[in-house]
Design an enzyme around this catalytic site. Structure first.
Site, mmCIF file in Angstrom:
data_model
loop_
_atom_site.group_PDB
_atom_site.id
_atom_site.type_symbol
_atom_site.label_atom_id
_atom_site.label_comp_id
_atom_site.label_asym_id
_atom_site.label_seq_id
_atom_site.Cartn_x
_atom_site.Cartn_y
_atom_site.Cartn_z
ATOM 1 N N HIS A 283 0.839 -1.223 0.000
ATOM 2 C CA HIS A 283 0.000 0.000 0.000
ATOM 3 C C HIS A 283 0.865 1.262 0.000
ATOM 4 O O HIS A 283 0.543 2.247 0.657
ATOM 5 C CB HIS A 283 -0.936 0.011 1.219
ATOM 6 C CG HIS A 283 -2.012 -1.037 1.173
ATOM 7 N ND1 HIS A 283 -3.212 -0.851 0.518
ATOM 8 C CD2 HIS A 283 -2.056 -2.290 1.691
ATOM 9 C CE1 HIS A 283 -3.967 -1.943 0.649
ATOM 10 N NE2 HIS A 283 -3.286 -2.844 1.352
ATOM 11 N N ASP A 346 -0.948 -4.894 6.075
ATOM 12 C CA ASP A 346 -1.942 -5.752 5.399
ATOM 13 C C ASP A 346 -1.606 -5.934 3.923
ATOM 14 O O ASP A 346 -0.939 -5.098 3.314
ATOM 15 C CB ASP A 346 -3.344 -5.137 5.524
ATOM 16 C CG ASP A 346 -3.389 -3.727 4.938
ATOM 17 O OD1 ASP A 346 -2.472 -2.937 5.227
ATOM 18 O OD2 ASP A 346 -4.327 -3.430 4.184
ATOM 19 N N GLU A 347 -2.073 -7.026 3.389
ATOM 20 C CA GLU A 347 -2.083 -7.274 1.940
ATOM 21 C C GLU A 347 -0.755 -6.931 1.258
ATOM 22 O O GLU A 347 -0.747 -6.344 0.176
ATOM 23 C CB GLU A 347 -3.208 -6.453 1.291
ATOM 24 C CG GLU A 347 -4.581 -6.806 1.812
ATOM 25 C CD GLU A 347 -5.674 -5.867 1.311
ATOM 26 O OE1 GLU A 347 -6.755 -6.367 0.990
ATOM 27 O OE2 GLU A 347 -5.457 -4.657 1.257
ATOM 28 N N ALA A 348 0.356 -7.335 1.871
ATOM 29 C CA ALA A 348 1.665 -7.054 1.276
ATOM 30 C C ALA A 348 1.974 -8.139 0.238
ATOM 31 O O ALA A 348 2.968 -8.863 0.356
ATOM 32 C CB ALA A 348 2.730 -6.982 2.364
ATOM 33 N N LEU A 349 1.115 -8.247 -0.753
ATOM 34 C CA LEU A 349 1.195 -9.369 -1.697
ATOM 35 C C LEU A 349 2.383 -9.250 -2.639
ATOM 36 O O LEU A 349 2.772 -10.224 -3.272
ATOM 37 C CB LEU A 349 -0.117 -9.465 -2.490
ATOM 38 C CG LEU A 349 -1.391 -9.475 -1.632
ATOM 39 C CD1 LEU A 349 -2.641 -9.500 -2.507
ATOM 40 C CD2 LEU A 349 -1.395 -10.662 -0.666
#
Ligand code: TNX
Length: 532
Positions: A283, A346-349
């Site tokens: 993000h 979060d969501e550190a894809l």
């Protein structure tokens, strides 16, 4: 000029216009003498969150334009609280109640706010409200309890808003003793100011709504792919470039450090703790596109105005990344008086998992070095957490067991229950639906102890409702997504679970439609509620 028909029509309209004018003048009183005194009975039955105990004693207390608000002791905090209450009462009733700092509370009709003799067993936020025929006494151990308690007084008075009140009105309030204190210490709302930017004034309005329902945490999601919203003096391009966009391509914006301090002070005055979030290592497109040195390949990505997630990452193995993180956290810590710093996570894809684990541990050390307590979204529980770190659950995957195993405290934000960016039903224009539709009853009908195995009340700090703003771009839309779900979340956080019952709650909630109209707050007219 006019033919006969037109002349007739003109005369006809003039007569109607004159008649309307005369009629409307009649309804406007010309002096205070012509104000009719209206006696209105307030109710104790609409309070949200529902207090721990209400003992009705059968009498009536009368509040009128001749009442006083007495405070004791007389200091900055109690004066602020007294004025806050006076402003609400005076603007509702066109009264002019004065604040008095002596023992006049024993006189008829007065409101008395005091921390003298407050019951410490009710905690920092607890209060007692004792209404008898002579006076209304609000007593608490700490000023914070007074502030929570005046929200109950305001709600009781607002229960009479549906009547046409004026400065000659008197309010009859049933006598009672209320004893009240919260179940959970963490009762929050998160506002995403990164996907769309909101002005300081709009943020203050959100904080006021939070205060009305006795919530005490305001989490502000300051950075994301679409925008960087907090001025960092050592990295000025973060806001100059990174703050200049938002979802859909609008101008965005950012808070100067002075603006941010105004938000912190405004919230703190209302005994609301501000939790700033810098989302990392994912993000982060707005940061990386402002400083390509933060990217592993050094290439500058374009600004991002879409709504996808999971494509950006800070470069984990570069020293410059940690110089950056240290600068940001140092500057933000120095203007955040409260103890918490949220690092997202979060969501550190787009980040390799081993790198991710390493990054969170390093950032945890940086946060501690600046004297702050670390909070992150549930993914951070994959890393080794130090004792006082806090994990915010949003999907409740297996990671939860890592968090509990490491003795981390939990904040419950289950996306299928209290994500305020979820649509109410398929006809809601704003919002998303990836976690399902969330009607008013869905947001209310759950308990923070459910849906996770092996977790006890001791593990749970409380609840927080996030409002992500990919689809929400102004205050009216914020309000529409918050109301009427927010009061239910406040009740989940505050009230004993045995007192919570949807059928009874929705009757209380129905009355609050009047409060929102009075406050100019937009809300969703859910079919589940019989709005009065
Ligand atoms: C998931 S919940 C996100 C946000 C999005 C949101 C949209 C979480 C920690 N991350 O980045 O804005 O879904 O509902």
């Amino acid at each position: 000029m006019y033919n006969n028909f037109e002349k007739k029509l003109l005369r006809y309209f003039s007569i109607i216009l004159f008649a309307l004018l005369v009629m409307s003048c009649k309804t406007i009183p010309t002096s205070s003498e012509s104000l009719k005194q209206i006696d209105v009975e307030a109710t104790l039955d609409n309070l949200i969150p529902i207090p721990v105990s209400i003992n009705k004693t059968g009498g009536i207390f009368v509040l009128s334009g001749g009442s006083n608000i007495c405070i004791e002791p007389n200091n900055d905090e109690t004066i602020f609280i007294g004025n806050y209450l006076a402003d609400k009462i005076n603007s509702m009733l066109q009264f002019n109640l004065p604040i008095i700092s002596d023992e006049k509370h024993l006189n008829n009709g007065n409101i008395y706010l005091t921390t003298i003799g407050g019951d410490s067993s009710l905690g920092e936020e607890g209060y007692e409200l004792i209404i008898n025929e002579n006076s209304m006494t609000l007593k608490s151990y700490q000023p914070e309890g007074l502030f929570r308690g005046i929200q109950s007084i305001i709600q009781i008075l607002y229960s009479s808003i549906k009547h046409a009140l004026n400065s000659a009105s008197t309010l009859k309030i049933p006598t009672c003793t209320i004893r009240d204190s919260p179940r959970f210490t963490w009762r929050g709302v998160m506002l995403d100011v990164a996907r769309h930017f909101f002005s300081v004034d709009d943020v203050k309005k959100v904080i006021d709504m939070i205060a009305y329902y006795k919530l005490n945490r305001f989490h502000i999601h300051l950075t994301d792919d679409q925008g960087w919203r907090i001025q960092i003096n050592s990295w000025p391009n973060l806001t100059i470039h990174g703050g200049s966009t938002q979802v859909g391509g609008g101008a965005g914006g950012y808070y100067t450090q002075q603006d941010y301090s105004k938000i912190v002070n405004y919230a703190n005055d209302r005994y609301i703790t501000v939790v700033p979030e810098i989302d990392m290592p994912g993000h982060t497109n707005a940061a990386v596109s402002s400083y390509p040195v933060l990217n592993c390949d050094g290439i500058t990505p374009a600004s991002y105005i879409g709504v996808d997630v999971g494509f950006s990452s800070l470069c984990i193995n570069k020293d410059s990344t940690y110089i950056f993180v240290d600068d940001v956290i140092r500057e933000l810590s120095s203007i955040t008086k409260d103890p918490y710093l949220h690092i997202g996570g979060d969501e550190a894809l787009a980040t390799d998992i081993a790198d991710y684990i390493d990054f969170v541990e390093k950032v945890q050390r940086i946060v501690h070095s600046h004297g702050k307590q670390l909070i992150g979204w549930e993914e951070i529980a994959q890393s080794r957490l130090e004792e006082n770190s806090i994990v915010q659950l949003w999907k409740n995957s297996n990671i939860v067991q890592n968090a509990v195993g490491q003795k981390a405290k939990l904040i419950r934000s289950p996306s299928s229950k209290i994500y305020l960016d979820m649509k109410y039903d398929s006809s809601t224009l704003l919002g998303q639906d990836w976690a399902g539709y969330i009607e008013v009853s869905d947001a209310y009908n759950w308990d923070p102890l459910t849906f996770i195995n092996g977790v006890t009340e001791d593990n749970i700090l409380g609840v927080e409702a996030p409002l992500w703003t990919e689809t929400v771009s102004n205050l009216e839309e914020i309000e529409f997504m918050l109301f009427p779900r927010l009061p239910g979340i406040a009740e989940i956080g505050w009230s004993p679970v045995v007192l919570r019952n949807w059928e009874e709650y929705k009757l209380r909630l129905a009355g609050h439609g009047f409060h929102w109209k009075k406050m100019g707050v937009n809300f969703y007219r859910s079919n589940e509620i019989d709005w009065e």
